[in-house]
Design a protein around this motif. Structure first.
Motif, PDB file in Angstrom:
ATOM      1  N   GLY A 124     -31.282 -18.366  67.714  1.00 21.44           N
ATOM      2  CA  GLY A 124     -31.761 -18.067  69.065  1.00 21.44           C
ATOM      3  C   GLY A 124     -30.655 -17.687  70.025  1.00 21.44           C
ATOM      4  N   ALA A 125     -29.453 -17.536  69.512  1.00 21.61           N
ATOM      5  CA  ALA A 125     -28.328 -17.188  70.388  1.00 21.61           C
ATOM      6  C   ALA A 125     -28.425 -15.729  70.831  1.00 21.61           C
ATOM      7  CB  ALA A 125     -27.013 -17.409  69.647  1.00 21.61           C
ATOM      8  N   ASN A 126     -27.785 -15.432  71.946  1.00 18.36           N
ATOM      9  CA  ASN A 126     -27.728 -14.045  72.410  1.00 18.36           C
ATOM     10  C   ASN A 126     -26.820 -13.226  71.506  1.00 18.36           C
ATOM     11  OD1 ASN A 126     -29.359 -14.222  74.815  1.00 18.36           O
ATOM     12  ND2 ASN A 126     -27.723 -15.488  75.674  1.00 18.36           N
ATOM     13  N   ALA A 127     -27.002 -11.913  71.580  1.00 14.68           N
ATOM     14  CA  ALA A 127     -26.195 -11.036  70.729  1.00 14.68           C
ATOM     15  C   ALA A 127     -24.708 -11.142  71.053  1.00 14.68           C
ATOM     16  CB  ALA A 127     -26.661  -9.586  70.890  1.00 14.68           C
ATOM     17  N   TYR A 128     -24.409 -11.437  72.348  1.00 11.77           N
ATOM     18  CA  TYR A 128     -22.994 -11.514  72.710  1.00 11.77           C
ATOM     19  C   TYR A 128     -22.306 -12.676  72.012  1.00 11.77           C
ATOM     20  CZ  TYR A 128     -22.528 -15.575  75.766  1.00 11.77           C
ATOM     21  OH  TYR A 128     -22.433 -16.845  76.237  1.00 11.77           O
ATOM     22  N   ASP A 129     -23.075 -13.775  71.702  1.00 13.71           N
ATOM     23  CA  ASP A 129     -22.486 -14.910  70.985  1.00 13.71           C
ATOM     24  C   ASP A 129     -21.955 -14.482  69.628  1.00 13.71           C
ATOM     25  OD1 ASP A 129     -22.958 -16.886  72.916  1.00 13.71           O
ATOM     26  OD2 ASP A 129     -25.068 -16.989  72.333  1.00 13.71           O
ATOM     27  N   PHE A 130     -22.740 -13.619  68.976  1.00 14.19           N
ATOM     28  CA  PHE A 130     -22.354 -13.121  67.655  1.00 14.19           C
ATOM     29  C   PHE A 130     -21.018 -12.367  67.727  1.00 14.19           C
ATOM     30  CE2 PHE A 130     -22.678  -9.128  65.127  1.00 14.19           C
ATOM     31  CZ  PHE A 130     -22.350  -9.669  63.887  1.00 14.19           C
ATOM     32  N   PHE A 131     -20.929 -11.430  68.687  1.00 15.99           N
ATOM     33  CA  PHE A 131     -19.692 -10.640  68.801  1.00 15.99           C
ATOM     34  C   PHE A 131     -18.522 -11.493  69.319  1.00 15.99           C
ATOM     35  CE2 PHE A 131     -22.936  -7.323  68.808  1.00 15.99           C
ATOM     36  CZ  PHE A 131     -22.382  -6.434  67.899  1.00 15.99           C
ATOM     37  N   LEU A 132     -18.809 -12.482  70.187  1.00 22.87           N
ATOM     38  CA  LEU A 132     -17.747 -13.353  70.689  1.00 22.87           C
ATOM     39  C   LEU A 132     -17.158 -14.194  69.551  1.00 22.87           C
ATOM     40  CD1 LEU A 132     -16.135 -14.549  73.032  1.00 22.87           C
ATOM     41  CD2 LEU A 132     -17.998 -16.186  73.396  1.00 22.87           C
ATOM     42  N   ALA A 133     -18.046 -14.773  68.736  1.00 23.27           N
ATOM     43  CA  ALA A 133     -17.565 -15.580  67.607  1.00 23.27           C
ATOM     44  C   ALA A 133     -16.775 -14.706  66.626  1.00 23.27           C
ATOM     45  CB  ALA A 133     -18.756 -16.225  66.898  1.00 23.27           C
ATOM     46  N   TRP A 134     -17.304 -13.514  66.356  1.00 30.31           N
ATOM     47  CA  TRP A 134     -16.616 -12.584  65.450  1.00 30.31           C
ATOM     48  C   TRP A 134     -15.211 -12.260  65.997  1.00 30.31           C
ATOM     49  CZ3 TRP A 134     -19.238  -7.320  63.737  1.00 30.31           C
ATOM     50  CH2 TRP A 134     -18.483  -6.762  62.710  1.00 30.31           C
ATOM     51  N   THR A 135     -15.135 -11.995  67.304  1.00 31.49           N
ATOM     52  CA  THR A 135     -13.844 -11.672  67.930  1.00 31.49           C
ATOM     53  C   THR A 135     -12.860 -12.823  67.813  1.00 31.49           C
ATOM     54  OG1 THR A 135     -15.009 -10.283  69.537  1.00 31.49           O
ATOM     55  CG2 THR A 135     -12.754 -10.915  70.083  1.00 31.49           C
ATOM     56  N   ILE A 136     -13.341 -14.046  68.121  1.00 36.09           N
ATOM     57  CA  ILE A 136     -12.446 -15.218  68.111  1.00 36.09           C
ATOM     58  C   ILE A 136     -11.938 -15.510  66.701  1.00 36.09           C
ATOM     59  CG2 ILE A 136     -12.389 -17.714  68.458  1.00 36.09           C
ATOM     60  CD1 ILE A 136     -14.323 -17.289  70.814  1.00 36.09           C
ATOM     61  N   PHE A 137     -12.828 -15.431  65.711  1.00 39.77           N
ATOM     62  CA  PHE A 137     -12.458 -15.852  64.355  1.00 39.77           C
ATOM     63  C   PHE A 137     -11.514 -14.885  63.652  1.00 39.77           C
ATOM     64  CE2 PHE A 137     -15.616 -19.001  64.987  1.00 39.77           C
ATOM     65  CZ  PHE A 137     -15.360 -19.991  64.065  1.00 39.77           C
ATOM     66  N   ILE A 138     -11.414 -13.652  64.125  1.00 43.25           N
ATOM     67  CA  ILE A 138     -10.472 -12.721  63.476  1.00 43.25           C
ATOM     68  C   ILE A 138      -9.210 -12.519  64.314  1.00 43.25           C
ATOM     69  CG2 ILE A 138     -12.360 -11.509  62.327  1.00 43.25           C
ATOM     70  CD1 ILE A 138     -11.836  -9.151  64.234  1.00 43.25           C
ATOM     71  N   THR A 139      -9.149 -13.180  65.490  1.00 41.96           N
ATOM     72  CA  THR A 139      -7.998 -12.959  66.382  1.00 41.96           C
ATOM     73  C   THR A 139      -6.675 -13.329  65.707  1.00 41.96           C
ATOM     74  OG1 THR A 139      -9.356 -13.318  68.352  1.00 41.96           O
ATOM     75  CG2 THR A 139      -6.980 -13.610  68.599  1.00 41.96           C
ATOM     76  N   ILE A 140      -6.668 -14.424  64.971  1.00 43.56           N
ATOM     77  CA  ILE A 140      -5.420 -14.860  64.334  1.00 43.56           C
ATOM     78  C   ILE A 140      -4.932 -13.822  63.328  1.00 43.56           C
ATOM     79  CG2 ILE A 140      -6.623 -16.147  62.527  1.00 43.56           C
ATOM     80  CD1 ILE A 140      -3.388 -17.196  64.291  1.00 43.56           C
ATOM     81  N   TRP A 141      -5.856 -13.141  62.626  1.00 48.74           N
ATOM     82  CA  TRP A 141      -5.447 -12.098  61.681  1.00 48.74           C
ATOM     83  C   TRP A 141      -4.913 -10.872  62.426  1.00 48.74           C
ATOM     84  CZ3 TRP A 141     -10.495 -12.573  58.300  1.00 48.74           C
ATOM     85  CH2 TRP A 141     -10.370 -13.717  57.497  1.00 48.74           C
ATOM     86  N   VAL A 142      -5.522 -10.573  63.572  1.00 51.16           N
ATOM     87  CA  VAL A 142      -5.055  -9.427  64.369  1.00 51.16           C
ATOM     88  C   VAL A 142      -3.616  -9.659  64.829  1.00 51.16           C
ATOM     89  CG1 VAL A 142      -5.437  -8.082  66.470  1.00 51.16           C
ATOM     90  CG2 VAL A 142      -7.397  -8.897  65.144  1.00 51.16           C
ATOM     91  N   ILE A 143      -3.343 -10.883  65.307  1.00 55.18           N
ATOM     92  CA  ILE A 143      -1.993 -11.200  65.786  1.00 55.18           C
ATOM     93  C   ILE A 143      -0.994 -11.234  64.635  1.00 55.18           C
ATOM     94  CG2 ILE A 143      -0.606 -12.975  66.944  1.00 55.18           C
ATOM     95  CD1 ILE A 143      -3.149 -13.767  68.473  1.00 55.18           C
ATOM     96  N   ALA A 144      -1.416 -11.833  63.529  1.00 59.01           N
ATOM     97  CA  ALA A 144      -0.484 -12.021  62.405  1.00 59.01           C
ATOM     98  C   ALA A 144      -0.135 -10.699  61.720  1.00 59.01           C
ATOM     99  CB  ALA A 144      -1.086 -12.994  61.394  1.00 59.01           C
ATOM    100  N   THR A 145      -1.131  -9.831  61.543  1.00 63.12           N
ATOM    101  CA  THR A 145      -0.882  -8.603  60.772  1.00 63.12           C
ATOM    102  C   THR A 145      -0.309  -7.475  61.621  1.00 63.12           C
ATOM    103  OG1 THR A 145      -3.142  -7.818  61.160  1.00 63.12           O
ATOM    104  CG2 THR A 145      -2.752  -9.126  59.176  1.00 63.12           C
ATOM    105  N   ARG A 146      -0.705  -7.419  62.911  1.00 63.35           N
ATOM    106  CA  ARG A 146      -0.321  -6.284  63.775  1.00 63.35           C
ATOM    107  C   ARG A 146      -0.675  -4.962  63.094  1.00 63.35           C
ATOM    108  NH1 ARG A 146       5.687  -8.157  65.882  1.00 63.35           N
ATOM    109  NH2 ARG A 146       5.047 -10.170  66.713  1.00 63.35           N
TER     110      ARG A 146
END
Length: 317
Positions: A124-146
């Motif tokens: 029942g979550a809003n669509a933005y929750d999906f994209f927010l969680a997706w963004t947060i969970f891959i942030t560490i890979w974005v920073i680490a890999t550049r």
């Protein structure tokens, strides 16, 4: 020795006694794309295309067999693929580019996992929750890999999250205000990256620089077109001065790096905005004829300007 860029060679040609042949050799070695570069590009392109097809196949597999699969099998398959992809990226002794590409595929699978989880349990979550969680969970890979393809995915997710959060929860930003917010976030990031690249702090791939520039100019163009027809000029003052400042810097950067892409992109953005302004001012069907002629003349002038600049910069010693 650090690789020379076009600007370095241009300065060297003006303040040294290097011959035309020597300048040509420097351009061939440091600036122009050679057979090795094309082979490397094709290898990486085919790898990314293959991984993209695999991830797309996984998505379509679940979509087609959704009703026949047990919920544990659905999540289990994705988790298995996600873990296998991450382990391959971390354990295998492969080129860094391939390792980062595998992590990009894993980042896509994170989004698939959240989507499947949300469909099974109907959170029942809003669509933005999906994209927010997706963004947060891959942030560490974005920073680490550049890794710039992963960086681009992260930018798209951040913009989508902001847009959906306003649309589904906040609901206080009109299209002009939303365009202003997105423009300043993306425009500031692009300006900072270009400045760092100009002073050799980082190296930005050409495709990423041009793609990000297209995103920023598209947001500015769409926002200013909204503003022209919105009739509330005070709401869009920031959206007027922001692109003015950024476009000025981008043209300066283009002249310094001899890039026709920035000049062409900004010219077409201004052309679209000017057409909207003419339609708004005259509000008459007759103006469409004038605009058609105006577009033909201006497109011809822009192409001629770009060709002249390209010819001048190519032959410049």
């Amino acid at each position: 020795m650090e690789k020379l860029n076009r600007e370095d060679i241009s300065i060297a040609s003006k303040h040294s006694n290097l011959s035309r042949e020597q300048i040509e050799n420097l351009l061939e070695e440091n600036v122009y794309v050679n057979t090795k570069d094309w082979k490397r590009f094709l290898d990486l392109f085919l790898l990314v295309l293959g991984i993209g097809f695999v991830v797309s196949g996984i998505i379509f597999f679940f979509a087609f067999n959704w009703a026949d699969l047990n919920k544990f099998i659905k999540i289990g398959i994705i988790l298995l693929l996600l873990v296998a992809t991450v382990l391959c990226a971390l354990i295998l002794k492969i080129n860094e580019v391939y390792r980062n590409t595998l992590l990009t595929a894993a980042s896509m699978l994170v989004g698939v996992l959240f989507a499947v989880f949300g469909q099974i349990y109907q959170t029942g979550a809003n669509a933005y929750d999906f994209f927010l969680a997706w963004t947060i969970f891959i942030t560490i890979w974005v920073i680490a890999t550049r890794f710039y393809p992963l960086f681009l995915l992260h930018i798209i997710l951040i913009n989508t999250t902001i847009f959906l959060f306003n649309d589904q929860v906040l609901n206080s930003f009109d299209p002009v205000s939303m365009s202003t917010l997105l423009f300043f976030i993306n425009g500031s990031a692009l300006t900072a990256l270009l400045s760092l690249n100009h002073y050799r702090k980082i190296q930005i791939p050409l495709w990423f620089r041009n793609t990000f520039t297209l995103i920023v100019t598209s947001i500015a163009t769409i926002g200013l077109c909204y503003l022209i027809f919105d009739s509330r000029l005070l709401n869009g003052l920031l959206l007027i001065f922001g692109p003015l400042a950024c476009y000025s810097y981008y043209i300066y950067y283009a002249l310094q790096t001899k890039s026709t892409f920035f000049i062409g992109t900004i010219a077409f953005s201004i052309l679209i905005i000017t057409n909207c302004l003419l339609i708004r001012i005259f509000e008459d069907e007759f103006v469409l004829i004038i605009i058609s002629l105006f577009v033909i003349i201006m497109v011809t002038a822009i192409i001629k300007l770009l060709l002249n600049l390209q010819r001048k910069w190519t032959n410049e010693k």
